[in-house]
Design a protein around this motif. Structure first.
Motif, mmCIF file in Angstrom:
data_model
loop_
_atom_site.group_PDB
_atom_site.id
_atom_site.type_symbol
_atom_site.label_atom_id
_atom_site.label_comp_id
_atom_site.label_asym_id
_atom_site.label_seq_id
_atom_site.Cartn_x
_atom_site.Cartn_y
_atom_site.Cartn_z
ATOM 1 N N SER A 1 0.760 -1.248 0.124
ATOM 2 C CA SER A 1 0.085 0.111 -0.068
ATOM 3 C C SER A 1 0.737 1.170 -0.085
ATOM 4 C CB SER A 1 -0.999 -0.036 1.168
ATOM 5 O OG SER A 1 -0.027 -0.009 2.544
ATOM 6 N N GLU A 2 2.190 1.321 0.416
ATOM 7 C CA GLU A 2 2.928 2.510 0.652
ATOM 8 C C GLU A 2 4.097 2.343 0.113
ATOM 9 O OE1 GLU A 2 1.180 4.272 4.932
ATOM 10 O OE2 GLU A 2 2.981 2.697 4.830
ATOM 11 N N THR A 3 4.404 1.327 -0.862
ATOM 12 C CA THR A 3 5.561 1.136 -1.620
ATOM 13 C C THR A 3 5.360 0.788 -2.988
ATOM 14 O OG1 THR A 3 6.605 0.024 0.447
ATOM 15 C CG2 THR A 3 7.475 -0.558 -1.607
ATOM 16 N N ASN B 1 5.741 10.771 2.261
ATOM 17 C CA ASN B 1 4.730 10.585 1.298
ATOM 18 C C ASN B 1 5.486 10.509 -0.013
ATOM 19 O OD1 ASN B 1 2.063 10.659 -0.181
ATOM 20 N ND2 ASN B 1 1.414 12.228 1.340
ATOM 21 N N ILE C 1 0.520 8.935 -2.760
ATOM 22 C CA ILE C 1 0.288 7.739 -2.370
ATOM 23 C C ILE C 1 -0.564 7.895 -1.019
ATOM 24 C CG2 ILE C 1 2.266 7.295 -0.898
ATOM 25 C CD1 ILE C 1 2.463 4.634 -2.193
ATOM 26 N N LYS C 2 -0.471 8.719 -0.409
ATOM 27 C CA LYS C 2 -1.236 9.151 0.844
ATOM 28 C C LYS C 2 -1.835 10.468 0.869
ATOM 29 C CE LYS C 2 2.050 6.912 3.958
ATOM 30 N NZ LYS C 2 2.839 7.522 5.140
ATOM 31 N N SER D 1 9.509 4.016 -0.687
ATOM 32 C CA SER D 1 8.381 3.589 0.232
ATOM 33 C C SER D 1 8.105 4.895 1.155
ATOM 34 C CB SER D 1 8.945 2.310 1.155
ATOM 35 O OG SER D 1 7.965 2.324 1.948
ATOM 36 N N SER D 2 6.880 4.913 1.557
ATOM 37 C CA SER D 2 6.572 6.181 2.518
ATOM 38 C C SER D 2 6.198 5.326 3.746
ATOM 39 C CB SER D 2 5.334 6.878 1.915
ATOM 40 O OG SER D 2 4.337 5.983 1.620
ATOM 41 N N ASN D 3 6.281 4.148 3.964
ATOM 42 C CA ASN D 3 6.116 3.406 5.255
ATOM 43 C C ASN D 3 6.802 4.212 6.486
ATOM 44 O OD1 ASN D 3 6.727 1.234 7.437
ATOM 45 N ND2 ASN D 3 4.874 0.505 6.307
#
Length: 570
Positions: free
Chosen positions: A31-33, A127, A141-142, A50-52
């Motif tokens: 979901s965040e990559t 993000n 992505i977010k 990645s925004s993890n």
């Protein structure tokens, strides 16, 4: 450990080899990559972003990803706007933790255009944002709404830089400026992080360590400035030494930087890399696995601890009830003595002092004044008969409860000694099968992923179970009657099998297998651990017993130290 500004600065110079490259593939495995395939100078590169919150990053990678069948909306947006585009430039403002990837592409009308993929590495606020030529957000992505933050990140909104405290760029700091900043310093350990752009607490500690500074009052400012400038000038001149710090005891990947972490020498194992990309690729690959392992282990422990607490509380109540049941004879005696003295007793008495003809003493018996003497006698007879019936039932319940406690405690040992995610997933599958975890998959049978440990010694094969299901398999299905079976005496641990192949097992092989049994048990940190051994034919599993639970006879015991450095797993 998060990517800081100076590490990102070093990384940017390495990523410049992507400039001029064509974007050929874009995927979003999580979901965040995202990862982007770029081809340049006949070479293929895989860029992961990645925004993890716990692993926000950007770097080249060699690892493979499992991609979803249906790409998420953000991935579809990137494909629509960036596929076949050419990477035009990679930028960073000073030593900030934001990287801009400019991509030359075309509109639907074939007009040339430059879009910018903005990568913000800022912990939980990280993000990935795609902007047009005017820095208006196309997709992200977010999504961040006004209810979530004053800085809105949504398609159609003008991109704004995140609010950041005012800090001095590290390449423009002069000695007199450093002196002025230090005068206002309250905590020397965070001085550089608080005042200088791009410096993480880790690098701040390294600078202070190299300058030999413990408190600001005794600081040699010229030496401090020299150390600081040396690091920054080296970074700007691409003279850096990517370094990874690994916890010497646990093997956990702890910290990394683009510079040597000399202050961690002796506390951690330090590993250097040829590039920041290779450092980040290894760190995040291993760190992600370790994090998943730690989280899964914690989740399983929590489930087991909850069930153990239930069992312990139940056992306490059962043992209290058993103690009362063991004292049941006094209620029969009360009933008998009241019955023998009915003619001397009256309704309304709260107590009856009666002669006990068994020991010749007088005994005081509590009476219910609302009942007749005969009814009091019947009350005590009923109490006696109830406890008499309950006694054997309580013994069985306590035995079953202790078996469950034994099983759950063995699972804690298995979790503690699990080496990878597959080992833990096997334990989880077993707990699902035993009803401790709800099966949300809908599958009746769980798939087991790991295999027993396998060692060779003097030509003999030695197998060690990693969990209770493997213990059952090795002992009850895999081993033959003439094989040797080993287990720590009265201590939770693995079942160990020596395949005899019709031969006599030499003493040194028996000792090696016993050391394995001791090492893979709760007694790993002890010395002179007793290990029982017998032929497999003398090991049996009682009906209804939990996985891994067996009984055995005709055994001998050997004392060993749980050391296996001389044994190599195959």
């Amino acid at each position: 450990m998060a990517l800081d500004g100076i590490t990102l600065y070093c990384l940017k110079s390495e990523l410049n080899e992507l400039i001029g490259g064509k974007i050929e593939k874009i995927y979003q495995p999580e979901s965040e990559t995202i990862w982007i395939s770029v081809r340049n100078n006949k070479k293929n590169y895989k860029l992961v972003i990645s925004s993890n919150a716990s692993s926000a990053r950007i770097h080249l990678t060699g690892q493979e990803f499992e991609n979803p069948v249906t790409p998420p909306p953000f991935c579809m947006s990137l494909r629509k706007h960036l596929l076949a585009g050419i990477i035009h430039g990679i930028r960073q403002e000073g030593f900030d933790r934001i990287l801009y990837i400019d991509v030359k592409t075309k509109t639907e009308l074939e007009d040339p255009i430059v879009l910018t993929l903005t990568v913000e590495i800022m912990g939980k606020h990280s993000n990935i944002i795609l902007c047009d030529q005017d820095m208006t957000i196309i997709s992200c992505i977010k999504n961040v709404t006004q209810d979530m933050s004053r800085r809105v990140i949504l398609p159609g909104v003008k991109y704004q830089l995140p609010p950041t405290p005012e800090k001095v760029p590290p390449d423009s700091v002069e000695l007199n400026q450093l002196e002025e900043l230090i005068k206002r310093c309250k905590d020397v350990s965070t001085f550089f992080t608080d005042n200088i752009q791009g410096i993480s607490p880790l690098v701040s500690r390294e600078i202070l360590f190299r300058a030999g500074i413990e408190n600001i009052g005794t600081a040699d400012l010229k030496l401090l400035y020299s150390v600081f400038k040396g690091i920054i000038e080296g970074v700007k001149a691409n003279r850096y030494n990517p370094c990874l710090a690994i916890d010497s005891k646990t093997g956990m990947y702890k910290d990394f930087s683009c510079i040597d972490l000399t202050h961690l020498a002796g506390k951690c194992e330090l590993k250097n890399f040829d590039s920041v990309n290779s450092l980040l690729d290894e760190y995040y690959t291993v760190f992600t696995k370790q994090s998943r392992l730690k989280q899964l282990s914690s989740d399983l422990k929590k489930i087991i601890d909850t069930n153990l607490d239930r069992c312990y509380k139940k056992l306490k109540i059962q043992q209290e009830d058993l103690a009362e049941a063991e004292d049941r004879e006094k209620y029969r005696l009360y009933g008998e003595l009241i019955t023998a003295n009915l003619y001397n007793l009256k309704k309304g008495q709260q107590c009856a002092d009666l002669y006990n003809y068994y020991d010749g003493n007088t005994i005081s018996i509590p009476m219910d004044p609302s009942l007749t003497p005969a009814e009091n006698a019947q009350r005590y007879y009923k109490r006696y008969n109830k406890l008499k019936s309950a006694y054997n039932m309580l013994l069985d319940q306590i035995e079953e409860n202790k078996k469950e406690i034994d099983y759950l405690e063995s699972q804690l040992t298995n979790i503690q000694q699990a080496e990878n995610e597959s080992d833990l997933l096997d334990i989880k599958a077993e707990l699902i099968r035993e009803g401790y975890i709800k099966n949300n998959t809908g599958k009746k049978e769980m798939t087991y992923r790991s295999k027993p440990r396998h060692y060779r010694h003097n030509g003999f094969d030695i197998y060690v179970g990693k969990n209770n299901m493997q213990n059952d398999y090795l002992t009850l299905r895999f081993a033959r009657t003439e094989d040797l079976w080993l287990h720590t005496s009265k201590v939770h641990g693995s079942h160990v099998i020596i395949k005899a192949y019709g031969k006599e097992v030499p003493p040194e092989t028996l000792e090696a297998a016993a050391r394995l049994a001791a090492y893979y048990s709760k007694a790993r940190e002890s010395s002179k651990v007793p290990v029982d051994y017998t032929l497999r034919k003398y090991v049996k599993k009682p009906n209804g017993a939990k996985p891994g639970m067996v009984i055995y006879e005709n055994y001998k015991t050997i004392l060993v130290n749980p050391e296996i450095e001389d044994l190599e797993e195959t």
